[in-house]
Design a protein around this motif. Structure first.
Motif, mmCIF file in Angstrom:
data_model
loop_
_atom_site.group_PDB
_atom_site.id
_atom_site.type_symbol
_atom_site.label_atom_id
_atom_site.label_comp_id
_atom_site.label_asym_id
_atom_site.label_seq_id
_atom_site.Cartn_x
_atom_site.Cartn_y
_atom_site.Cartn_z
ATOM 1 N N UNK A 1 14.511 85.118 71.436
ATOM 2 C CA UNK A 1 13.816 86.296 71.973
ATOM 3 C C UNK A 1 12.326 85.997 72.140
ATOM 4 N N UNK A 2 11.717 85.314 71.176
ATOM 5 C CA UNK A 2 10.288 84.997 71.282
ATOM 6 C C UNK A 2 9.999 84.109 72.482
ATOM 7 N N UNK A 3 10.847 83.115 72.702
ATOM 8 C CA UNK A 3 10.622 82.197 73.816
ATOM 9 C C UNK A 3 10.877 82.882 75.158
ATOM 10 N N UNK A 4 11.953 83.659 75.234
ATOM 11 C CA UNK A 4 12.331 84.280 76.501
ATOM 12 C C UNK A 4 11.432 85.467 76.852
ATOM 13 N N UNK A 5 11.034 86.226 75.862
ATOM 14 C CA UNK A 5 10.298 87.466 76.134
ATOM 15 C C UNK A 5 8.920 87.481 75.487
ATOM 16 N N UNK B 1 1.046 82.369 71.024
ATOM 17 C CA UNK B 1 1.450 82.263 69.620
ATOM 18 C C UNK B 1 2.974 82.330 69.497
ATOM 19 N N UNK B 2 3.586 83.201 70.284
ATOM 20 C CA UNK B 2 5.032 83.421 70.170
ATOM 21 C C UNK B 2 5.867 82.245 70.678
ATOM 22 N N UNK B 3 5.405 81.536 71.712
ATOM 23 C CA UNK B 3 6.177 80.402 72.238
ATOM 24 C C UNK B 3 6.410 79.324 71.173
ATOM 25 N N UNK C 1 9.957 78.386 69.347
ATOM 26 C CA UNK C 1 10.510 77.023 69.389
ATOM 27 C C UNK C 1 10.790 76.513 67.970
ATOM 28 N N UNK C 2 9.864 76.775 67.049
ATOM 29 C CA UNK C 2 10.085 76.385 65.656
ATOM 30 C C UNK C 2 11.328 77.068 65.101
#
Length: 135
Positions: free
Chosen positions: A33-37, A51-53, A57-58
């Motif tokens: 969700x963080x990577x997509x949105x 920051x969220x990307x 990924x982590x």
């Protein structure tokens, strides 16, 4: 009960394996969700997409590692301790994020950080309990 697997530092414990799998599901879902949105979440929660990307990924990589660990015949005790330490660091970083005011979090952002810290603390407690049952 608990059975000791092959080498001295591996264990097979149902509760520990369950906790690792649940942690993997939660971490992986959040990561995706963080990577997509990231842009949408950034606006909703007051967290920058930049920051969220990497956090996403982590979390995806962490979830994959947790699934791999939980699927092995024996769970490495030292690796399980590292997972617990990473989770404790996540909770501490969440508290620091709130206390230090690193980002202009919205009310939803504060609730998200608190909720994640509570959930991760719960996973950590289950993992610790599962590890203790192996002793």
């Amino acid at each position: 009960m608990t059975t000791i697997a092959t080498p001295a530092h591996t264990v097979d414990a149902k509760l520990l394996r369950f906790a690792l799998k649940q942690d993997a599901i939660g971490s992986g879902a959040n990561g995706v969700v963080y990577v997509v949105a990231a842009a949408i979440f950034g606006q909703m929660f007051g967290l920058p997409a930049a920051f969220l990307y990497p956090v996403g990924a982590f979390l995806i990589a962490f979830a994959a590692a947790l699934l791999a660990l939980a699927s092995r015949p024996g769970v490495s005790r030292p690796v399980a301790v590292v997972v617990i330490a990473v989770n404790i660091a996540w909770v501490a970083a969440s508290v620091e994020l709130l206390v230090a005011g690193w980002f202009p979090l919205t009310g939803l952002g504060v609730a998200l950080v608190i909720a994640q810290a509570v959930v991760v603390a719960g996973f950590t407690a289950l993992q610790f309990a599962g590890l203790r049952r192996t002793i």
